[in-house]
Write a protein that holds these residues in place. Sequence first.
Motif, PDB file in Angstrom:
ATOM      1  N   THR A 155       0.860  -1.177   0.000  1.00 15.77           N
ATOM      2  CA  THR A 155       0.000   0.000   0.000  1.00 15.77           C
ATOM      3  C   THR A 155       0.897   1.228   0.000  1.00 15.77           C
ATOM      4  O   THR A 155       2.051   1.172   0.436  1.00 15.77           O
ATOM      5  N   PRO A 156       0.423   2.362  -0.496  1.00 16.98           N
ATOM      6  CA  PRO A 156       1.284   3.539  -0.614  1.00 16.98           C
ATOM      7  C   PRO A 156       1.800   4.037   0.739  1.00 16.98           C
ATOM      8  O   PRO A 156       1.105   3.968   1.754  1.00 16.98           O
ATOM      9  N   THR A 157       3.008   4.549   0.718  1.00 16.84           N
ATOM     10  CA  THR A 157       3.596   5.187   1.888  1.00 16.84           C
ATOM     11  C   THR A 157       3.413   6.694   1.718  1.00 16.84           C
ATOM     12  O   THR A 157       4.175   7.344   1.001  1.00 16.84           O
ATOM     13  N   VAL A 158       2.410   7.244   2.381  1.00 18.30           N
ATOM     14  CA  VAL A 158       1.996   8.616   2.097  1.00 18.30           C
ATOM     15  C   VAL A 158       3.028   9.644   2.553  1.00 18.30           C
ATOM     16  O   VAL A 158       3.021  10.777   2.057  1.00 18.30           O
ATOM     17  N   THR A 159       3.905   9.276   3.450  1.00 18.88           N
ATOM     18  CA  THR A 159       4.924  10.224   3.924  1.00 18.88           C
ATOM     19  C   THR A 159       6.144  10.266   3.014  1.00 18.88           C
ATOM     20  O   THR A 159       7.034  11.093   3.224  1.00 18.88           O
ATOM     21  N   GLU A 160       6.214   9.344   2.023  1.00 15.77           N
ATOM     22  CA  GLU A 160       7.362   9.278   1.114  1.00 15.77           C
ATOM     23  C   GLU A 160       6.864   9.282  -0.326  1.00 15.77           C
ATOM     24  O   GLU A 160       6.950   8.278  -1.033  1.00 15.77           O
ATOM     25  N   PRO A 161       6.305  10.391  -0.798  1.00 13.51           N
ATOM     26  CA  PRO A 161       5.761  10.411  -2.166  1.00 13.51           C
ATOM     27  C   PRO A 161       6.845  10.209  -3.211  1.00 13.51           C
ATOM     28  O   PRO A 161       7.936  10.785  -3.110  1.00 13.51           O
ATOM     29  N   TYR A 162       6.545   9.390  -4.187  1.00  9.32           N
ATOM     30  CA  TYR A 162       7.499   9.105  -5.255  1.00  9.32           C
ATOM     31  C   TYR A 162       7.067   9.867  -6.503  1.00  9.32           C
ATOM     32  O   TYR A 162       5.911   9.798  -6.928  1.00  9.32           O
ATOM     33  N   LEU A 163       8.000  10.597  -7.078  1.00 14.53           N
ATOM     34  CA  LEU A 163       7.691  11.439  -8.235  1.00 14.53           C
ATOM     35  C   LEU A 163       7.965  10.660  -9.517  1.00 14.53           C
ATOM     36  O   LEU A 163       9.111  10.483  -9.935  1.00 14.53           O
ATOM     37  N   ASP A 164       6.886  10.185 -10.121  1.00 13.33           N
ATOM     38  CA  ASP A 164       6.980   9.398 -11.353  1.00 13.33           C
ATOM     39  C   ASP A 164       6.078  10.017 -12.420  1.00 13.33           C
ATOM     40  O   ASP A 164       5.574  11.139 -12.266  1.00 13.33           O
ATOM     41  N   LEU A 165       5.858   9.270 -13.491  1.00 11.74           N
ATOM     42  CA  LEU A 165       4.985   9.751 -14.564  1.00 11.74           C
ATOM     43  C   LEU A 165       3.574  10.005 -14.058  1.00 11.74           C
ATOM     44  O   LEU A 165       2.944  11.004 -14.410  1.00 11.74           O
ATOM     45  N   GLY A 166       3.054   9.093 -13.238  1.00 17.68           N
ATOM     46  CA  GLY A 166       1.695   9.238 -12.730  1.00 17.68           C
ATOM     47  C   GLY A 166       1.521  10.469 -11.867  1.00 17.68           C
ATOM     48  O   GLY A 166       0.529  11.204 -11.994  1.00 17.68           O
ATOM     49  N   ALA A 167       2.476  10.714 -10.968  1.00 18.95           N
ATOM     50  CA  ALA A 167       2.389  11.887 -10.099  1.00 18.95           C
ATOM     51  C   ALA A 167       2.451  13.168 -10.910  1.00 18.95           C
ATOM     52  O   ALA A 167       1.723  14.133 -10.638  1.00 18.95           O
ATOM     53  N   GLY A 168       3.311  13.194 -11.911  1.00 16.37           N
ATOM     54  CA  GLY A 168       3.386  14.372 -12.765  1.00 16.37           C
ATOM     55  C   GLY A 168       2.101  14.616 -13.516  1.00 16.37           C
ATOM     56  O   GLY A 168       1.645  15.761 -13.669  1.00 16.37           O
ATOM     57  N   GLU A 169       1.460  13.540 -14.000  1.00 17.77           N
ATOM     58  CA  GLU A 169       0.206  13.688 -14.728  1.00 17.77           C
ATOM     59  C   GLU A 169      -0.897  14.272 -13.847  1.00 17.77           C
ATOM     60  O   GLU A 169      -1.666  15.128 -14.290  1.00 17.77           O
TER      61      GLU A 169
END
Length: 627
Positions: free
Chosen positions: A120-134
């Motif tokens: 499940t996502p770790t909300v305190t460690e956001p990962y900047l990928d294609l999806g986040a940029g979109e």
Amino acid sequence: MTAASLPAPDVADRSFWASCRVVETLVPTLATADTERATPWPQTLASQYARFFRDGDRTVYEAQVAARHARLTRATLAALLDPSAERVDEVVDGVLLLCEQSTWCWAAHDDTFGRFGRVTPTVTEPYLDLGAGEVAAQLAWVDHLLGPALDERAPGIRWRVRHETQARVLRPFADRRDWWWLGVDHPIMNWSPWIQGNVLAANLALEEDPSRRRAVTALVAEGIAAYWASLPADGGVDEGYHYWWQGAARALEAQDLLGFAGIEPEQAALDRIRATVAFPHSMHLGGDWYVNVADGAARPLATWPWNVLHAWALRVGDDAAARHAAARRGLPGGLFDERASLPRAVRMLSDAAWTEAPAAAPPLVGRALFPSTGVAVARSAPGSARGVAVSVKGGHNGENHNHVDVGSVIVALDGVPVVVDAGKPTYRAGTFGPDRYELWAVRGDWHNVPRVRGAEQAPGERFGARGFEVSDGEADSHPWRARLDLAGAYPVDGLEHWWRETTLDPDAETVTVEDSWTFADAGAPASADGPTAWHWLLAGDVTLTRGGALVRFTPDGGPTPARTLALTWDAEAADAEVDLRELDDPELAAVWGEHLTRLRLTARAEAPSGTFRVTMRPTGSGPQEVA
């Protein structure tokens, strides 16, 4: 540039959004949006996200993400046409759903499992990928386009957008400079302009601190310049036509936003832009078919922003590229296609030069050569899709989105590929892992290259072509030849040379592929893993004949072909068999239909040197005209 803005008319510009052209264009979208408004929004569930880590499936989760984006795009366009309370509320609902989504990162890219063992996502460690940029770009454009309406209907929603975008995208981008896609310990590829262009949109629309906005803009300018510098001077793209749109085109879009911010490209970048603008039309076979290498589809599976290519072609003075783009202008979806993302849809609608572009015919160039990637293309009838076209792939087996395909040949008949590269399979967990080269569509045995004494080509940059050369590349009416040595692509002891010469005779509409080899040993190796065999991947219906095969391909949505492609070879030198490959992969089936067929020509004897030739020419009625 004003504080926090983007280059497109917002909801207050009623002369644009209430114009007859825009309203008429968006009628179908408006109807869909109004129907959807009474239905539940697509949900991104933890169980869908976790599937990538459990069984490798990434499509179920990403499909829900895409459906949510698409609905918000339609809702936003509907509210721009008529900012009524119920339509703005629909936008607010979609925006808040994105803000409350645990992660904007796609599961396939998230490092949460590798770092923490979590599915499940770790909300305190956001990962900047294609999806986040979109997501960041989507929210930025919604905010820019509907800001006053959002403030009036849902005070606080724009604050939430800024808060989430800062935490998940803008601060991670500015504060962490070790993202691999920036070129840190990894070659720069399409992720870099794709993500940075979206970061820039979020920065220009949502960053309220002028000094931070300038700082992030400068970082993106530096990153986009680095991307242009990473491209070869001839404009070639090793990821091929498909990823040109998600790499070079993304960089062009980012360059547009940089220009809006007052930063123009340096001359070195302009030179690379000018070269790469010529790439898409150089790969064009006819209709909506293109030469595909690496993880690329021969027929587009997405909507591409042709207006971006058109604008930059005009800017750099490339008439052929501009005509190629303009040829898509009058086709369905040429002015607007609701499958496009919100940023691309709005930019397309508001590009006056594009919406008013006159109809044009594609250039369908006779010859194209990209030495940097070892890709060459030739057609028998320049300016027309009729006749035969052929491409040859050199390069090496460690390229971006690599397939094991050094020396592979594609042949199109009347604008439609018949001897083919299967292209991009649906991505799963193993697609980019250690098991990548077990995927049939990636392996050399399913490309148009030989298996040498039982050995497939090997993956890796050190396995590549030698001595790639093309003759008569500029003389459209003369025979064309591409020659390269494949020996370096094979881990086969004693293999000194494996020359592959591909010839196109324009007058005879004939392609000949001749392989000539030399081994150091005097006879067949004692520890041979199997025989030498030539593989040809064919689309459509295949019929074996004595010393030949007939191939007729009728793609979905295309005209019935007027002619058949005939392949012939020395029947005394090789035994012929066919392997039917049923296509259960939805992306491959969308391009090729229910199946592909592999023609296997197995050598009857192993010799220390020899030659084997396959000839391909059309049979049947006259040439078929294809736009």
